[in-house]
Motif scaffolding. Sequence first.
Motif, PDB file in Angstrom:
ATOM      1  N   THR A  21       0.881  -0.996   0.017  1.00  0.00           N
ATOM      2  CA  THR A  21       0.198   0.086   0.137  1.00  0.00           C
ATOM      3  C   THR A  21       0.975   1.097   0.025  1.00  0.00           C
ATOM      4  O   THR A  21       1.944   1.228   0.813  1.00  0.00           O
ATOM      5  N   GLU A  22       0.438   2.228  -0.897  1.00  0.00           N
ATOM      6  CA  GLU A  22       1.510   3.369  -1.037  1.00  0.00           C
ATOM      7  C   GLU A  22       0.388   4.493  -0.609  1.00  0.00           C
ATOM      8  O   GLU A  22       1.066   5.546  -0.418  1.00  0.00           O
ATOM      9  N   SER A  23      -0.697   4.380  -0.437  1.00  0.00           N
ATOM     10  CA  SER A  23      -1.544   5.355   0.198  1.00  0.00           C
ATOM     11  C   SER A  23      -2.563   4.847   0.959  1.00  0.00           C
ATOM     12  O   SER A  23      -2.906   3.693   0.897  1.00  0.00           O
ATOM     13  N   ARG A  24      -3.473   5.306   1.671  1.00  0.00           N
ATOM     14  CA  ARG A  24      -4.505   4.514   2.518  1.00  0.00           C
ATOM     15  C   ARG A  24      -5.620   3.873   1.738  1.00  0.00           C
ATOM     16  O   ARG A  24      -6.372   3.241   2.228  1.00  0.00           O
ATOM     17  N   ASP A  25      -5.616   4.468   0.439  1.00  0.00           N
ATOM     18  CA  ASP A  25      -6.836   3.866  -0.253  1.00  0.00           C
ATOM     19  C   ASP A  25      -6.450   3.158  -1.520  1.00  0.00           C
ATOM     20  O   ASP A  25      -7.405   2.661  -2.374  1.00  0.00           O
ATOM     21  N   VAL A  26      -5.238   2.786  -1.782  1.00  0.00           N
ATOM     22  CA  VAL A  26      -4.601   2.209  -3.004  1.00  0.00           C
ATOM     23  C   VAL A  26      -3.777   0.942  -2.503  1.00  0.00           C
ATOM     24  O   VAL A  26      -2.791   1.146  -1.990  1.00  0.00           O
ATOM     25  N   LEU A  27      -4.260  -0.244  -2.944  1.00  0.00           N
ATOM     26  CA  LEU A  27      -3.402  -1.525  -2.989  1.00  0.00           C
ATOM     27  C   LEU A  27      -2.850  -1.841  -4.123  1.00  0.00           C
ATOM     28  O   LEU A  27      -3.433  -1.811  -5.211  1.00  0.00           O
ATOM     29  N   TRP A  28      -1.360  -2.100  -4.274  1.00  0.00           N
ATOM     30  CA  TRP A  28      -0.681  -2.393  -5.376  1.00  0.00           C
ATOM     31  C   TRP A  28      -0.164  -3.891  -5.404  1.00  0.00           C
ATOM     32  O   TRP A  28       0.025  -4.270  -4.534  1.00  0.00           O
ATOM     33  N   LEU A  29      -0.561  -4.521  -6.445  1.00  0.00           N
ATOM     34  CA  LEU A  29       0.076  -5.992  -6.613  1.00  0.00           C
ATOM     35  C   LEU A  29       1.031  -6.178  -7.613  1.00  0.00           C
ATOM     36  O   LEU A  29       0.834  -5.748  -8.844  1.00  0.00           O
ATOM     37  N   ALA A  30       2.147  -6.480  -7.158  1.00  0.00           N
ATOM     38  CA  ALA A  30       3.341  -6.606  -8.007  1.00  0.00           C
ATOM     39  C   ALA A  30       3.325  -8.003  -8.463  1.00  0.00           C
ATOM     40  O   ALA A  30       3.356  -8.894  -7.799  1.00  0.00           O
ATOM     41  N   ILE A  31       3.127  -8.488  -9.829  1.00  0.00           N
ATOM     42  CA  ILE A  31       3.020  -9.695 -10.204  1.00  0.00           C
ATOM     43  C   ILE A  31       4.256  -9.998 -11.212  1.00  0.00           C
ATOM     44  O   ILE A  31       4.417  -9.406 -12.136  1.00  0.00           O
ATOM     45  N   ALA A  32       4.965 -11.029 -10.772  1.00  0.00           N
ATOM     46  CA  ALA A  32       6.002 -11.300 -11.575  1.00  0.00           C
ATOM     47  C   ALA A  32       5.943 -13.056 -12.187  1.00  0.00           C
ATOM     48  O   ALA A  32       5.608 -13.816 -11.304  1.00  0.00           O
ATOM     49  N   ILE A  33       5.698 -13.339 -13.487  1.00  0.00           N
ATOM     50  CA  ILE A  33       5.647 -14.451 -14.016  1.00  0.00           C
ATOM     51  C   ILE A  33       6.847 -14.943 -14.839  1.00  0.00           C
ATOM     52  O   ILE A  33       7.246 -14.279 -15.651  1.00  0.00           O
TER      53      ILE A  33
ATOM     54  N   ARG B 216       2.191  -4.254 -12.504  1.00  0.00           N
ATOM     55  CA  ARG B 216       1.735  -3.846 -11.284  1.00  0.00           C
ATOM     56  C   ARG B 216       0.261  -3.705 -11.630  1.00  0.00           C
ATOM     57  O   ARG B 216       0.114  -2.804 -12.556  1.00  0.00           O
ATOM     58  N   TYR B 217      -0.695  -4.219 -10.626  1.00  0.00           N
ATOM     59  CA  TYR B 217      -1.874  -4.175 -10.595  1.00  0.00           C
ATOM     60  C   TYR B 217      -2.428  -3.181  -9.446  1.00  0.00           C
ATOM     61  O   TYR B 217      -2.065  -3.450  -8.256  1.00  0.00           O
ATOM     62  N   GLN B 218      -3.400  -2.321  -9.565  1.00  0.00           N
ATOM     63  CA  GLN B 218      -3.718  -1.300  -8.531  1.00  0.00           C
ATOM     64  C   GLN B 218      -5.204  -1.601  -8.135  1.00  0.00           C
ATOM     65  O   GLN B 218      -6.196  -2.185  -8.951  1.00  0.00           O
ATOM     66  N   TYR B 219      -5.398  -1.952  -6.837  1.00  0.00           N
ATOM     67  CA  TYR B 219      -6.721  -2.160  -6.437  1.00  0.00           C
ATOM     68  C   TYR B 219      -7.222  -0.872  -5.362  1.00  0.00           C
ATOM     69  O   TYR B 219      -6.462  -0.544  -4.567  1.00  0.00           O
ATOM     70  N   VAL B 220      -8.403  -0.329  -5.961  1.00  0.00           N
ATOM     71  CA  VAL B 220      -8.825   1.132  -5.155  1.00  0.00           C
ATOM     72  C   VAL B 220      -9.733   0.954  -4.233  1.00  0.00           C
ATOM     73  O   VAL B 220     -10.964   0.254  -4.338  1.00  0.00           O
ATOM     74  N   TRP B 221      -9.703   1.368  -3.096  1.00  0.00           N
ATOM     75  CA  TRP B 221     -10.813   1.520  -2.059  1.00  0.00           C
ATOM     76  C   TRP B 221     -11.327   2.863  -2.046  1.00  0.00           C
ATOM     77  O   TRP B 221     -10.930   3.617  -1.536  1.00  0.00           O
ATOM     78  N   ARG B 222     -12.601   2.749  -2.612  1.00  0.00           N
ATOM     79  CA  ARG B 222     -13.122   3.984  -2.943  1.00  0.00           C
ATOM     80  C   ARG B 222     -14.742   3.742  -2.567  1.00  0.00           C
ATOM     81  O   ARG B 222     -15.266   2.831  -2.991  1.00  0.00           O
TER      82      ARG B 222
END
Length: 149
Positions: free
Chosen positions: A120-132, A143-149
């Motif tokens: 988490t880089e701010s209180r309403d955004v979660l980042w997923l770093a995916i390496a395949i 990187r994929y972003q999941y936003v809490w809003r």
Amino acid sequence: MDVLLADVEGLFDLALTGGDLATDDGLRTAVALSLLSDRRANDDDVLPDNAGLGSGDRRGWWADAIAEIDGDKWGSRLWLLCREKTLDDVRRRAETYAREALAWLLEDRIASAVEIEATTESRDVLWLAIAIERGDGTRIADRYQYVWR
């Protein structure tokens, strides 16, 4: 396969090239769809209470009911985190849900390794770093972003 591209705000859209749909080898698009589509909640999952409505909607994809492999499910349970706080436990659950959503890459031998890190880089955004890592040794990382809003 048509390609989904993320803009700087983490929103996905179809990409166009020369007035036609752009294509890629499909892996990035398949990963985005796996993470951002809603998997049906497990029977023991606590459903988010959307503004006190308590809908009981377990979501999911209708075709899971007719999957070729019994119990095969599409998408991720990341949607269950929509009302959660940005705590360490929630980040670990996000990693678990992403790992679950991408397990098919390993099962179908499309990838030899999948690495996932939630931050988490701010209180309403979660980042997923995916390496395949693919079987031939090539590697993609996004990187994929999941936003809490």
